[in-house]
Design a protein around this motif. Structure first.
Motif, PDB file in Angstrom:
ATOM      1  N   ALA A  32      72.006  15.879  80.344  1.00  0.00           N
ATOM      2  CA  ALA A  32      72.457  16.640  79.177  1.00  0.00           C
ATOM      3  C   ALA A  32      71.988  18.089  79.205  1.00  0.00           C
ATOM      4  O   ALA A  32      71.813  18.712  78.163  1.00  0.00           O
ATOM      5  CB  ALA A  32      71.999  15.977  77.877  1.00  0.00           C
ATOM      6  N   GLY A  33      71.788  18.629  80.389  1.00  0.00           N
ATOM      7  CA  GLY A  33      71.392  20.028  80.492  1.00  0.00           C
ATOM      8  C   GLY A  33      72.554  20.964  80.224  1.00  0.00           C
ATOM      9  O   GLY A  33      73.712  20.645  80.494  1.00  0.00           O
ATOM     10  N   ARG A  34      72.254  22.125  79.676  1.00  0.00           N
ATOM     11  CA  ARG A  34      73.281  23.138  79.451  1.00  0.00           C
ATOM     12  C   ARG A  34      73.652  23.798  80.775  1.00  0.00           C
ATOM     13  O   ARG A  34      72.885  23.780  81.736  1.00  0.00           O
ATOM     14  CB  ARG A  34      72.792  24.191  78.454  1.00  0.00           C
ATOM     15  N   ALA A  35      74.823  24.423  80.789  1.00  0.00           N
ATOM     16  CA  ALA A  35      75.312  25.033  82.027  1.00  0.00           C
ATOM     17  C   ALA A  35      74.342  26.083  82.546  1.00  0.00           C
ATOM     18  O   ALA A  35      73.981  26.090  83.731  1.00  0.00           O
ATOM     19  CB  ALA A  35      76.690  25.643  81.793  1.00  0.00           C
TER      20      ALA A  35
ATOM     21  N   ALA B 268      82.051  31.387  87.933  1.00  0.00           N
ATOM     22  CA  ALA B 268      82.510  30.579  89.058  1.00  0.00           C
ATOM     23  C   ALA B 268      82.533  29.097  88.685  1.00  0.00           C
ATOM     24  O   ALA B 268      83.434  28.354  89.103  1.00  0.00           O
ATOM     25  CB  ALA B 268      81.607  30.802  90.263  1.00  0.00           C
ATOM     26  N   LEU B 269      81.558  28.659  87.888  1.00  0.00           N
ATOM     27  CA  LEU B 269      81.547  27.262  87.441  1.00  0.00           C
ATOM     28  C   LEU B 269      82.712  26.996  86.485  1.00  0.00           C
ATOM     29  O   LEU B 269      83.315  25.913  86.515  1.00  0.00           O
ATOM     30  CB  LEU B 269      80.213  26.949  86.769  1.00  0.00           C
ATOM     31  N   ARG B 270      83.033  27.950  85.634  1.00  0.00           N
ATOM     32  CA  ARG B 270      84.202  27.812  84.768  1.00  0.00           C
ATOM     33  C   ARG B 270      85.484  27.699  85.592  1.00  0.00           C
ATOM     34  O   ARG B 270      86.409  26.959  85.219  1.00  0.00           O
ATOM     35  CB  ARG B 270      84.305  29.005  83.816  1.00  0.00           C
ATOM     36  N   ALA B 271      85.541  28.408  86.703  1.00  0.00           N
ATOM     37  CA  ALA B 271      86.721  28.329  87.570  1.00  0.00           C
ATOM     38  C   ALA B 271      86.883  26.927  88.144  1.00  0.00           C
ATOM     39  O   ALA B 271      88.018  26.463  88.338  1.00  0.00           O
ATOM     40  CB  ALA B 271      86.611  29.354  88.697  1.00  0.00           C
ATOM     41  N   VAL B 272      85.762  26.249  88.408  1.00  0.00           N
ATOM     42  CA  VAL B 272      85.826  24.861  88.877  1.00  0.00           C
ATOM     43  C   VAL B 272      86.525  23.990  87.838  1.00  0.00           C
ATOM     44  O   VAL B 272      87.410  23.181  88.165  1.00  0.00           O
ATOM     45  CB  VAL B 272      84.412  24.328  89.172  1.00  0.00           C
ATOM     46  N   PHE B 273      86.159  24.162  86.580  1.00  0.00           N
ATOM     47  CA  PHE B 273      86.765  23.357  85.517  1.00  0.00           C
ATOM     48  C   PHE B 273      88.208  23.774  85.253  1.00  0.00           C
ATOM     49  O   PHE B 273      89.029  22.942  84.851  1.00  0.00           O
ATOM     50  CB  PHE B 273      85.925  23.446  84.245  1.00  0.00           C
ATOM     51  N   ARG B 274      88.538  25.039  85.461  1.00  0.00           N
ATOM     52  CA  ARG B 274      89.937  25.448  85.297  1.00  0.00           C
ATOM     53  C   ARG B 274      90.825  24.740  86.309  1.00  0.00           C
ATOM     54  O   ARG B 274      91.945  24.312  85.981  1.00  0.00           O
ATOM     55  CB  ARG B 274      90.065  26.973  85.436  1.00  0.00           C
ATOM     56  N   ARG B 275      90.352  24.600  87.542  1.00  0.00           N
ATOM     57  CA  ARG B 275      91.134  23.897  88.550  1.00  0.00           C
ATOM     58  C   ARG B 275      91.298  22.421  88.191  1.00  0.00           C
ATOM     59  O   ARG B 275      92.390  21.857  88.308  1.00  0.00           O
ATOM     60  CB  ARG B 275      90.466  24.037  89.919  1.00  0.00           C
ATOM     61  N   VAL B 276      90.217  21.798  87.734  1.00  0.00           N
ATOM     62  CA  VAL B 276      90.284  20.386  87.356  1.00  0.00           C
ATOM     63  C   VAL B 276      91.203  20.199  86.154  1.00  0.00           C
ATOM     64  O   VAL B 276      92.027  19.271  86.119  1.00  0.00           O
ATOM     65  CB  VAL B 276      88.870  19.853  87.053  1.00  0.00           C
ATOM     66  N   ASN B 277      91.094  21.061  85.167  1.00  0.00           N
ATOM     67  CA  ASN B 277      91.921  20.939  83.960  1.00  0.00           C
ATOM     68  C   ASN B 277      93.403  21.143  84.283  1.00  0.00           C
ATOM     69  O   ASN B 277      94.265  20.478  83.697  1.00  0.00           O
ATOM     70  CB  ASN B 277      91.468  21.958  82.917  1.00  0.00           C
ATOM     71  N   ALA B 278      93.700  22.046  85.199  1.00  0.00           N
ATOM     72  CA  ALA B 278      95.088  22.248  85.597  1.00  0.00           C
ATOM     73  C   ALA B 278      95.653  20.997  86.266  1.00  0.00           C
ATOM     74  O   ALA B 278      96.827  20.662  86.095  1.00  0.00           O
ATOM     75  CB  ALA B 278      95.190  23.448  86.532  1.00  0.00           C
ATOM     76  N   LEU B 279      94.807  20.291  86.998  1.00  0.00           N
ATOM     77  CA  LEU B 279      95.247  19.078  87.692  1.00  0.00           C
ATOM     78  C   LEU B 279      95.421  17.911  86.724  1.00  0.00           C
ATOM     79  O   LEU B 279      96.379  17.135  86.838  1.00  0.00           O
ATOM     80  CB  LEU B 279      94.229  18.716  88.780  1.00  0.00           C
ATOM     81  N   LEU B 280      94.518  17.785  85.758  1.00  0.00           N
ATOM     82  CA  LEU B 280      94.527  16.637  84.851  1.00  0.00           C
ATOM     83  C   LEU B 280      95.259  16.899  83.539  1.00  0.00           C
ATOM     84  O   LEU B 280      95.469  15.966  82.754  1.00  0.00           O
ATOM     85  CB  LEU B 280      93.084  16.213  84.535  1.00  0.00           C
ATOM     86  N   GLY B 281      95.618  18.155  83.277  1.00  0.00           N
ATOM     87  CA  GLY B 281      96.227  18.485  81.990  1.00  0.00           C
ATOM     88  C   GLY B 281      95.242  18.404  80.846  1.00  0.00           C
ATOM     89  O   GLY B 281      95.619  18.127  79.703  1.00  0.00           O
ATOM     90  N   SER B 282      93.978  18.680  81.114  1.00  0.00           N
ATOM     91  CA  SER B 282      92.902  18.538  80.124  1.00  0.00           C
ATOM     92  C   SER B 282      92.327  19.904  79.789  1.00  0.00           C
ATOM     93  O   SER B 282      92.808  20.935  80.270  1.00  0.00           O
ATOM     94  CB  SER B 282      91.801  17.620  80.669  1.00  0.00           C
TER      95      SER B 282
ATOM     96  N   TYR C 236      88.546  20.187  79.595  1.00  0.00           N
ATOM     97  CA  TYR C 236      87.121  19.864  79.644  1.00  0.00           C
ATOM     98  C   TYR C 236      86.296  21.119  79.931  1.00  0.00           C
ATOM     99  O   TYR C 236      86.791  22.099  80.491  1.00  0.00           O
ATOM    100  CB  TYR C 236      86.832  18.836  80.735  1.00  0.00           C
ATOM    101  N   SER C 237      85.024  21.060  79.543  1.00  0.00           N
ATOM    102  CA  SER C 237      84.073  22.118  79.859  1.00  0.00           C
ATOM    103  C   SER C 237      82.739  21.478  80.203  1.00  0.00           C
ATOM    104  O   SER C 237      82.538  20.272  80.008  1.00  0.00           O
ATOM    105  CB  SER C 237      83.904  23.076  78.669  1.00  0.00           C
ATOM    106  N   MET C 238      81.821  22.281  80.697  1.00  0.00           N
ATOM    107  CA  MET C 238      80.491  21.755  81.018  1.00  0.00           C
ATOM    108  C   MET C 238      79.800  21.204  79.775  1.00  0.00           C
ATOM    109  O   MET C 238      79.008  20.256  79.868  1.00  0.00           O
ATOM    110  CB  MET C 238      79.634  22.861  81.641  1.00  0.00           C
ATOM    111  N   HIS C 239      80.091  21.786  78.616  1.00  0.00           N
ATOM    112  CA  HIS C 239      79.407  21.314  77.407  1.00  0.00           C
ATOM    113  C   HIS C 239      79.872  19.909  77.020  1.00  0.00           C
ATOM    114  O   HIS C 239      79.140  19.177  76.348  1.00  0.00           O
ATOM    115  CB  HIS C 239      79.641  22.281  76.253  1.00  0.00           C
ATOM    116  N   ASP C 240      81.073  19.521  77.436  1.00  0.00           N
ATOM    117  CA  ASP C 240      81.517  18.152  77.189  1.00  0.00           C
ATOM    118  C   ASP C 240      80.635  17.144  77.924  1.00  0.00           C
ATOM    119  O   ASP C 240      80.444  16.021  77.466  1.00  0.00           O
ATOM    120  CB  ASP C 240      82.976  17.985  77.620  1.00  0.00           C
ATOM    121  N   LEU C 241      80.109  17.544  79.073  1.00  0.00           N
ATOM    122  CA  LEU C 241      79.209  16.663  79.808  1.00  0.00           C
ATOM    123  C   LEU C 241      77.890  16.491  79.053  1.00  0.00           C
ATOM    124  O   LEU C 241      77.303  15.404  79.056  1.00  0.00           O
ATOM    125  CB  LEU C 241      78.950  17.229  81.206  1.00  0.00           C
ATOM    126  N   ARG C 242      77.426  17.538  78.403  1.00  0.00           N
ATOM    127  CA  ARG C 242      76.211  17.430  77.582  1.00  0.00           C
ATOM    128  C   ARG C 242      76.454  16.479  76.413  1.00  0.00           C
ATOM    129  O   ARG C 242      75.608  15.632  76.108  1.00  0.00           O
ATOM    130  CB  ARG C 242      75.819  18.822  77.085  1.00  0.00           C
TER     131      ARG C 242
END
Length: 425
Positions: free
Chosen positions: A234-237, A319-333, A335-341
């Motif tokens: 549950a660590g912050r980004a 750069a970490l946000r860019a990782v989630f942008r790629r995943v969200n584009a693929l899944l239609g979601s 999500y962000s790192m804070h959702d993992l927390r």
């Protein structure tokens, strides 16, 4: 245009803030990490003096940056309405709050792909997509910054600066809790007059199936390592991005983070799976890390020093946000790192072996009420499911009353045809 009284009216929607000044990161020799410059590139002196005092109180660079941007926005507002900073009154603050409520944030690049989804509900995650409006938390933060700024100048420059604080309290005309009911608990008073109400915060856990989809969409061992680590501790980004090689305790399966806000050092347990992915990522880097080196690096080398002299750079938040942008584009979601927390926290709350105090410690909350208010709020879908099951169980538990006996002169078979089975019993 001069300062207005509370009874005066401005045409709020017609006001456009100028691109006045900018916020820059100060050089290494400067005490204050961030500065506000005017259009001529000169430091805005009142803000600089305030931020110097703010820094001396032990506030971190991230907070200084946040305050600097809030004050720059205020200076732009003052330039738009033609009021000097030390002559602003509550009318300017009131109109500024009204302007924030209908304005759009300036963007360097216009929305293209996200233009149709901005502000809409995402069907995969159930979260709203971010739009370009100023939210209630931004407005409240702005009011808090301005009140702190003016209070500082009132205290240190008596008779020369502003005479009164333009960010007024809602109940400044009486003593706090003056009419307190002894049968009720004391509550904090002194709310700022123009603070908007905050919507109820609601944490959402990523369902297990969705989490598997998200994890499968990641393209590198580094991305798998940092996400698996985040969903377990549950660590912050920013806390995870600040890790160094020496901050990983492989034997005890834990990491050492620098807490946001307080700056306290804290060890957090991480899952064995995340350490497996971390080992695979570090092996793929090739060059071993020195103890004080950042833990997370870009996967591609850059030839900034000439041909053949490529080097990696530390992984940044963007750069970490860019990782989630790629995943969200693929899944239609969305999500962000804070959702993992949130997911990690709700998993802990649902474990009977962990107390609320345990979860508070892991999350780094100063008060248990913060943990309870966010993570002990029942999920609406779960509440509805339990309510439906309650109605089903209740219907099954209600005994069926026996049918009255057939009166003399009537045939039971005929009554069953007319009124259904059981009518003639």
């Amino acid at each position: 245009m001069g300062a207005l009284d509370e009874s005066d009216v401005r045409e709020i929607r017609s006001i456009r803030l100028p691109r006045w000044g900018r916020v820059v990161e100060a050089g290494g020799e400067e005490v204050v990490a961030w500065q506000v410059l005017d259009p001529d590139g000169r430091v805005v002196e009142p803000i600089e003096v305030f931020l110097r005092d703010f820094t001396a109180q032990g506030n971190r660079a991230g907070s200084v940056r946040s305050y600097a941007y809030a004050l720059l926005r205020w200076w732009r507002w003052l330039a738009a309405v033609g009021v000097e900073w030390d002559r602003a009154g509550s009318g300017e603050v009131r109109d500024f709050v009204l302007w924030l409520g209908q304005a759009r944030k300036p963007r360097r690049v216009e929305r293209t792909v996200s233009a149709s989804s901005a502000g809409a509900m995402n069907p995969v995650t159930g979260k709203r997509h971010l739009d370009d409006s100023y939210g209630p938390r931004t407005v409240r933060h702005s009011n808090a910054v301005l009140r702190s700024f003016y209070q500082y100048w009132i205290d240190v420059d008596v008779g020369k600066g502003p005479l009164v604080n333009p960010v007024v309290l809602a109940r400044a005309d009486r003593r706090a809790n003056a009419h307190h009911n002894p049968l009720e608990p004391f509550r904090a008073e002194g709310r700022l007059r123009y603070n908007p109400k905050l919507p109820k915060r609601r944490a959402r856990a990523i369902p297990e199936q969705r989490w598997d989809e998200l994890f499968a969409a990641l393209r590198s061992d580094r991305d798998r390592a940092i996400t698996a680590m985040a969903v377990s501790c549950a660590g912050r980004a920013q806390e995870l991005l600040g890790l160094r090689a020496v901050d990983v305790d492989w034997g005890e399966q834990r990491i050492r983070v620098l807490r946001k806000g307080s700056g306290a050092v804290q060890w957090l347990p991480v899952s064995p799976e995340s350490l497996v992915w971390l080992r695979l990522y570090l092996t793929g880097l090739g060059d071993p890390l020195a103890p004080q080196d950042p833990l997370w690096w870009t996967l591609r080398r850059r030839n900034d020093a000439g041909p053949g002299a490529g080097s990696r750079r530390p992984l940044t938040y963007e750069a970490l946000r860019a990782v989630f942008r790629r995943v969200n584009a693929l899944l239609g979601s969305n999500y962000s790192m804070h959702d993992l927390r949130h997911t990690a926290a709700l998993r802990m709350v649902g474990d009977d072996r962990m107390s609320l105090r345990d979860v508070q410690t892991i999350l780094g909350h100063a008060h248990a009420s913060t943990t309870a208010d966010v993570y002990l709020v029942a999920d609406e879908e779960e509440v509805l499911a339990r309510a439906r099951q309650h109605l089903v169980d209740r219907e099954r538990a209600v005994p069926v009353a026996p049918a009255p006996p057939v009166a003399p002169g009537y045939a039971a078979a005929d009554l069953a045809v007319l009124f259904g089975e059981g009518a003639g019993r």
